[in-house]
Design a protein around this motif. Structure first.
Motif, PDB file in Angstrom:
ATOM      1  N   PRO A 162       0.483  -1.391   0.243  1.00 53.54           N
ATOM      2  CA  PRO A 162       0.088   0.012   0.057  1.00 53.54           C
ATOM      3  C   PRO A 162       0.511   0.962   0.003  1.00 53.54           C
ATOM      4  CG  PRO A 162      -0.166  -0.844   2.161  1.00 53.54           C
ATOM      5  CD  PRO A 162       0.282  -2.167   1.103  1.00 53.54           C
ATOM      6  N   VAL A 163       0.107   1.773  -0.899  1.00 59.90           N
ATOM      7  CA  VAL A 163       0.867   3.142  -1.067  1.00 59.90           C
ATOM      8  C   VAL A 163      -0.160   4.460  -0.737  1.00 59.90           C
ATOM      9  CG1 VAL A 163       1.695   2.843  -3.291  1.00 59.90           C
ATOM     10  CG2 VAL A 163       2.873   4.829  -2.224  1.00 59.90           C
ATOM     11  N   ILE A 164       0.792   5.585   0.141  1.00 60.80           N
ATOM     12  CA  ILE A 164       0.192   7.321  -0.410  1.00 60.80           C
ATOM     13  C   ILE A 164       0.532   7.749  -1.582  1.00 60.80           C
ATOM     14  CG2 ILE A 164      -0.422   9.412   0.761  1.00 60.80           C
ATOM     15  CD1 ILE A 164      -1.444   7.739   2.948  1.00 60.80           C
ATOM     16  N   LEU A 165      -0.237   8.258  -2.461  1.00 63.02           N
ATOM     17  CA  LEU A 165       1.462   9.048  -3.930  1.00 63.02           C
ATOM     18  C   LEU A 165       0.979  10.374  -3.138  1.00 63.02           C
ATOM     19  CD1 LEU A 165      -0.046   7.339  -6.523  1.00 63.02           C
ATOM     20  CD2 LEU A 165       2.089   6.898  -5.897  1.00 63.02           C
ATOM     21  N   PRO A 166       2.231  11.006  -3.750  1.00 63.91           N
ATOM     22  CA  PRO A 166       2.361  12.904  -3.066  1.00 63.91           C
ATOM     23  C   PRO A 166       1.184  12.802  -3.992  1.00 63.91           C
ATOM     24  CG  PRO A 166       4.674  11.022  -3.247  1.00 63.91           C
ATOM     25  CD  PRO A 166       3.707  10.323  -3.314  1.00 63.91           C
ATOM     26  N   GLU A 167       1.314  13.794  -3.963  1.00 65.81           N
ATOM     27  CA  GLU A 167       0.156  14.830  -4.603  1.00 65.81           C
ATOM     28  C   GLU A 167       1.370  15.708  -5.388  1.00 65.81           C
ATOM     29  OE1 GLU A 167      -2.942  16.140  -4.442  1.00 65.81           O
ATOM     30  OE2 GLU A 167      -3.120  13.865  -2.793  1.00 65.81           O
ATOM     31  N   PRO A 168       0.156  15.729  -6.703  1.00 65.22           N
ATOM     32  CA  PRO A 168       1.048  16.413  -7.965  1.00 65.22           C
ATOM     33  C   PRO A 168       1.529  17.398  -8.189  1.00 65.22           C
ATOM     34  CG  PRO A 168      -1.332  15.614  -8.831  1.00 65.22           C
ATOM     35  CD  PRO A 168      -0.863  15.632  -6.992  1.00 65.22           C
ATOM     36  N   LYS A 169       2.736  17.329  -8.569  1.00 63.56           N
ATOM     37  CA  LYS A 169       4.233  19.104  -8.228  1.00 63.56           C
ATOM     38  C   LYS A 169       3.577  20.107  -8.948  1.00 63.56           C
ATOM     39  CE  LYS A 169       8.843  20.148  -7.625  1.00 63.56           C
ATOM     40  NZ  LYS A 169       9.165  20.109  -5.798  1.00 63.56           N
ATOM     41  N   GLU A 170       3.139  21.313  -8.013  1.00 61.68           N
ATOM     42  CA  GLU A 170       2.962  22.376  -8.991  1.00 61.68           C
ATOM     43  C   GLU A 170       3.622  23.654  -9.143  1.00 61.68           C
ATOM     44  OE1 GLU A 170      -0.531  23.192  -9.317  1.00 61.68           O
ATOM     45  OE2 GLU A 170      -1.635  21.344  -7.589  1.00 61.68           O
ATOM     46  N   GLY A 171       3.280  23.935 -10.552  1.00 57.47           N
ATOM     47  CA  GLY A 171       4.459  25.191 -11.028  1.00 57.47           C
ATOM     48  C   GLY A 171       5.156  25.191 -11.776  1.00 57.47           C
ATOM     49  N   LYS A 172       6.675  25.666 -11.619  1.00 54.07           N
ATOM     50  CA  LYS A 172       7.317  25.203 -12.480  1.00 54.07           C
ATOM     51  C   LYS A 172       8.700  24.657 -12.132  1.00 54.07           C
ATOM     52  CE  LYS A 172       8.558  27.098 -16.715  1.00 54.07           C
ATOM     53  NZ  LYS A 172      10.159  28.137 -16.599  1.00 54.07           N
ATOM     54  N   GLY A 173       8.829  24.966 -10.833  1.00 55.39           N
ATOM     55  CA  GLY A 173      10.607  24.166 -10.626  1.00 55.39           C
ATOM     56  C   GLY A 173      11.554  25.658 -10.600  1.00 55.39           C
ATOM     57  N   VAL A 174      12.298  24.920 -10.140  1.00 53.28           N
ATOM     58  CA  VAL A 174      13.609  26.299 -10.353  1.00 53.28           C
ATOM     59  C   VAL A 174      14.007  27.082 -11.502  1.00 53.28           C
ATOM     60  CG1 VAL A 174      14.538  24.965  -8.269  1.00 53.28           C
ATOM     61  CG2 VAL A 174      15.749  24.137 -10.666  1.00 53.28           C
ATOM     62  N   GLU A 175      14.368  27.850 -11.208  1.00 56.26           N
ATOM     63  CA  GLU A 175      14.870  28.198 -13.053  1.00 56.26           C
ATOM     64  C   GLU A 175      15.898  27.835 -13.893  1.00 56.26           C
ATOM     65  OE1 GLU A 175      14.123  30.659 -14.908  1.00 56.26           O
ATOM     66  OE2 GLU A 175      12.147  30.729 -13.684  1.00 56.26           O
ATOM     67  N   LYS A 176      16.279  27.300 -14.942  1.00 55.34           N
ATOM     68  CA  LYS A 176      17.686  26.811 -15.309  1.00 55.34           C
ATOM     69  C   LYS A 176      17.564  27.616 -16.590  1.00 55.34           C
ATOM     70  CE  LYS A 176      15.905  22.267 -14.359  1.00 55.34           C
ATOM     71  NZ  LYS A 176      15.189  20.766 -14.787  1.00 55.34           N
ATOM     72  N   PRO A 177      18.081  28.715 -15.896  1.00 55.40           N
ATOM     73  CA  PRO A 177      19.164  29.721 -17.169  1.00 55.40           C
ATOM     74  C   PRO A 177      20.570  28.764 -17.679  1.00 55.40           C
ATOM     75  CG  PRO A 177      20.198  30.255 -14.606  1.00 55.40           C
ATOM     76  CD  PRO A 177      18.830  29.391 -14.658  1.00 55.40           C
TER      77      PRO A 177
END
Ligand SMILES: Cc1ncc(C[n+]2csc(CCOP(=O)(O)OP(=O)(O)O)c2C)c(N)n1
Ligand code: SF4
Ligand SMILES: [Mg+2]
Lengths: 365, 249
Positions: free
Chosen positions: A179-194
């Motif tokens: 049994p596993v509780i799946l983490p909620e989907p990640k929101e947002g764009k995440g870190v900048e990658k210039p």
């Protein structure tokens, strides 16, 4: 809503990766990780992601490199022989400071070996694996739940350190349903990658992603930069679990599937009045040397248990730095020990409490 | 009044290249630069250059670049293009790179019809590592690893890459060109520009092989190298269009 679902480890990894924002998967079939690849083939297109079965693991890791260069969250997975083939590419990814996640669901080796579970790729994972002066961050889950949780950490840390992260599981964890509780989907764009190569657009300067340093002075500077990065990793991101170690006189060190067996053995030892505990490294690199050294200084003796003929035990010995004894117990080739076998090892060390240091000899029983 | 009739392409940097006198890599770079300029592609371009004498192409062509491992550029380019389908992605590979160690990657990128462009520089030798035999080295041609000349008995036969790729469904365009005479340069330029256009129009995998001189490792003067290319290479590697899509601009 958080809901418990029953899932295979391989599928939990795949689903968690998608929820962590992974949209690109390149891979090649090999047992015992096929469910991961197949889950991605079914589910990535549903979130406008790309799944591509490559011509080889070499192709796959280089596709991973290409997608990583654009700043995308990307991963691949494999086992044993396939992970060996990826090593040149992983070295280039590390040398180009690109974030990427590589999953190794270990099977036995060397050579074609077998498809049974093992932990015999520790050296390859924790010591770099390919050519050159680099390290991966290596995460070692010991349950299906932890496989899911660590995928989020894997992508975040890969981005943060601009370094490949390996999730090191084994055939038991990959195939097992829990049994596993799946983490909620990640929101947002995440870190900048210039640094990403996405076309220079209106910027006056074009970008280059390379691992080529022809001048020794510059190459050394780069290697030192990587070394400093790994030091930061060690300071901030060393992870482990301590179990019943507060008053422990005998500490078992084990990770992944072996750690689960050892936890049961520690409980059995405690029932018999033996003060046993467990340190379970969660990051194999950086290795949790500090808690091991601290316990060694207080006089605890150590037993390392692995599903191999002894690889992590080297790092345990280095951590102990001669302050105490370290013995080893391992099964290999896909054989999995019974917790009672581990208990016998603990009892043996307990019986040698006053005097004998024969245990330093180690060796598989 | 002075009129400018010849300038450096905008997408090329104002630097001196490291190539040997008479090397064709420089000419081919320029044709790539001109085509990027004419199609206004430079701002949206990501080039992929694996090892070989041209690994430093990023010092000369002013677009984003990725330095790839030996032979794997088509796989790296696949990753880039899948993540950024609207950007322009090309690889620039040598014959050792593409036709030996990277055979699997090029065949499968071509078979997938991956919407990338490959510039394949065939100089029948391993230039960067000092003149060893390549899969394209001609029978009889000497190299540091075929000191008495390549023999088919020991070393097998040279690979004709265009002909081989032309058996696949995936590619939209396959041409072989040369740059040892002005007339050939003009033809080569047209082919490279057309290959880029194929990608822009989303037609899938486009491939231009450029026969190229390596006077240094052939042990010839630049002039003799041009003659050798004409008399020895072209008969085995005919310059022609193997496949051209209908209606390409
Ligand atoms: C895995 C690997 N093997 C070997 C090399 C060494 N190497 C660098 S360039 C090269 C050959 C390049 O020849 P080619 O692709 O024909 O390019 P050229 O220099 O002739 O333009 C080789 C063998 C390498 N860098 N990596
Ligand atoms: S060695 Fe050959 S391919 Fe390399 S720069 Fe010199 S002439 Fe050109
Ligand atoms: Mg060559």
């Amino acid at each position: 809503m958080t809901q418990k679902v029953l899932m295979k480890g391989n599928e939990a990894i795949a689903e968690a990766a998608i929820r962590a924002g992974c949209r690109f998967f390149f891979g090649y079939p090999i047992t015992p990780q096929n469910e991961l690849l197949e889950y991605m083939a079914r589910n990535l297109p549903k979130v406008d992601g790309v799944f591509l079965q490559s011509e080889s693991e070499i192709g796959a890791i280089n596709m991973v490199m290409g997608a990583a260069c654009t700043g995308a969250r990307v991963m691949t997975s494999s086992s044993g022989p396939g992970i060996s083939l990826k090593q040149e590419g992983i070295s280039y990814i590390a040398g180009s400071e690109l974030p990427a996640v590589i999953v190794n669901i270990m099977r036995t080796g060397p050579g074609l070996g077998g498809i049974a579970p093992t932990q015999s790729d520790y050296y390859q994972a924790a010591k770099g694996g390919g050519h050159g002066d680099y390290r991966l961050m290596v995460l070692a889950p010991s349950s299906v739940q932890e496989m899911a949780d660590l995928m989020f950490l894997a992508f975040d840390k890969a981005d943060e350190y601009r370094n490949p992260v390996m999730v090191l599981g084994d055939g038991v964890l990959g195939q097992m349903m829990e049994p596993v509780i799946l983490p909620e989907p990640k929101e947002g764009k995440g870190v900048e990658k210039p640094w990403a190569t996405t076309g220079k657009g209106n910027n006056p300067k074009s970008k280059l992603i390379t691992s080529l340093y022809i001048k020794p002075e510059e190459a050394e500077k780069f290697c030192e930069h990587l070394a400093a990065k790994y030091l930061t990793m060690a300071e901030r991101d060393t992870r482990w679990e301590s179990y019943r170690t507060e008053d422990a006189e005998i500490i078992v060190v084990a990770y992944g599937t072996a750690a689960r067996l050892c936890m049961a053995a520690v409980d059995m030892a405690r029932d018999k009045g033996i003060r046993a505990g467990l340190i379970r490294p969660i990051t194999l690199f950086p290795f949790p040397s500090a808690p091991i050294y601290a316990a060694a200084e207080k006089g605890a003796r150590f037993l390392t248990v692995e599903l191999s003929t002894g690889q992590m035990v080297d790092d345990v010995r280095l951590a102990v730095s001669g302050k105490s004894t370290v013995s080893f117990y391992g099964r290999s080739g896909g054989m999995v020990p019974d917790p009672r076998d581990i208990l016998s090892q603990i009892e043996q060390i307990e019986s040698e409490k006053n005097g004998s240091t024969a245990a330093t000899e180690g060796g598989a029983a | 009044m002075a009129k400018i009739v010849f300038t450096r392409p905008k997408s090329m940097k104002d630097v001196v290249t490291h190539y040997c006198p008479g090397c064709h890599h420089g000419i081919i770079h320029r044709l790539v630069g001109e085509a990027l300029d004419e199609l206004e592609l430079a701002p949206k371009t990501i080039g992929v250059a694996p090892v070989g004498c041209s690994v430093f192409i990023y010092d000369y062509i002013d677009t984003d670049f990725i330095q790839a491992s030996h032979g794997r550029a088509p796989a790296v380019a696949t990753g880039v293009k899948r993540a950024l389908p609207d950007k322009f992605v090309f690889t620039y590979q040598g014959d050792g790179d593409l036709a030996a160690i990277g055979t699997a990657e090029i065949i499968h990128a071509a078979a997938r019809g991956e919407n990338i462009t490959v510039i394949f520089v065939n100089n029948a030798i391993y230039g960067m590592t000092g003149g060893q035999s390549a899969p394209t080295t001609l029978v009889g041609q000497s190299s540091t690893t075929t000191p008495k000349g390549r023999t088919s008995q020991n070393d097998g036969f040279p690979i004709q890459v265009c002909e081989m790729l032309n058996t696949l469904q995936g590619p939209s365009m396959i041409s072989r060109v040369a740059v040892h005479t002005p007339a050939q340069v003009i033809r080569a330029k047209k082919a490279i520009r057309r290959a880029f256009q194929c990608q822009v129009e989303g037609r899938g995998f486009s491939f231009v092989e450029v026969l190229s001189a390596c006077p240094t490792n052939w042990g010839m003067t630049p002039l003799d190298a041009g003659k050798w290319l004409e008399n020895e290479m072209i008969p085995y590697y005919p310059v022609k269009d193997f496949r051209i899509p209908e209606g390409v601009q």
